[in-house]
Scaffold this active site. Sequence first.
Site, short mmCIF file in Angstrom:
data_model
loop_
_atom_site.label_atom_id
_atom_site.label_comp_id
_atom_site.label_asym_id
_atom_site.label_seq_id
_atom_site.Cartn_x
_atom_site.Cartn_y
_atom_site.Cartn_z
N VAL A 1 0.88 -1.11 -0.05
CA VAL A 1 0.19 -0.22 -0.04
C VAL A 1 0.80 1.01 0.14
CG1 VAL A 1 -1.97 -0.89 0.95
CG2 VAL A 1 -0.29 -0.36 2.57
N TYR A 2 2.08 1.13 0.01
CA TYR A 2 3.78 2.44 0.30
C TYR A 2 2.88 2.79 -1.24
CZ TYR A 2 5.21 0.91 4.43
OH TYR A 2 5.47 0.53 6.15
N GLY A 3 2.43 4.46 -1.70
CA GLY A 3 2.57 5.13 -2.70
C GLY A 3 0.85 4.31 -3.37
#
Length: 327
Positions: free
Chosen positions: A52-54
């Site tokens: 889910v990062y970025g």
Amino acid sequence: MEQRHLGRTGLRVSRIGLGTLTWGRDTGEEAAAEQLKTFWEAGGTLVDTADVYGGGESEYLLGRLVGGLVPRRDLVIATKAGSVPDPDRRFDGSRGHLLAALDDSLDRLGTDHVDLWQIHAFDPYTPLDETLQALDLAVSSGRARYAGVSNFSGWQLAKAATWQLAAPGARTRLASTQMEYSLLQRGVEREVLPAALDLGLGLLPSSPLGRGVLTAKYREGTPADSRGASASLAAFVEPYLDEAAGRIVDAVVTAAQGLAVTPLQVALAWVRDRPGVAAPIVGARTSAQLAAALSVEALSLPEEIRRALDDVSAPVHRYPDQDWSTL
């Protein structure tokens, strides 16, 4: 850089890890490449990301850089799954979601396996044994080499790790737990860290610099180019700008002046060398900031300074955590 075993496993990681929370969002490809090269040249191996990062861009960016810039065999790539952009259900620990998320992560990373695959958070709506079975399947299929968890409370961590140890050979032993830990946030010392130590998991501290506050850059206000001034991270930094945190930062600054080093180095050395810690995960805005963090490799805090920092930052532990022998 010194390498440490991750818990009671054969996996060895650099004792400082590189975090990629902002990659693909606030950190572009050129800056990310500079950070990765700086980290690798310093002997760093552990690179931590999440699906889910970025919105997936962090993994995609890391995948583009690995191989061409840094050999894949030189890195320990760790990613996470389980967080979902759904206001009604923040985490999904179902076997179906997790394994599909792992396949998507591998596609973005451009690799056939990750070295450490972590459940991002506990899902109260999915039976824990189902969540853990996803880890077993990931390892048995070769898509992950080792497994861990993140953001599990003490009882959740103890239950998960004990379950995995109950059938040696049939289930994958948990290698690690990732939690926020710093001089400004010592909550893991109540139950999470004792459970990790007892059950043989290595702790991977996130935000080891107190969300940047322990660098002392916020003592005179919020710098315009800092995360505390950004729209996306200001609320993340703000809880650590209170008076209690200020007293701890002042102590770190005093220690740094006495040792002729920086507050960043003092704060990072303190958490790096805590019992049970395998590798603090450092996220930097620039390669220069990362290099400053990596310079802590040669620093070991004198015992008297460590004790002073312990005292000034000591959390209040009351029932049932106090030492009953003193009552």
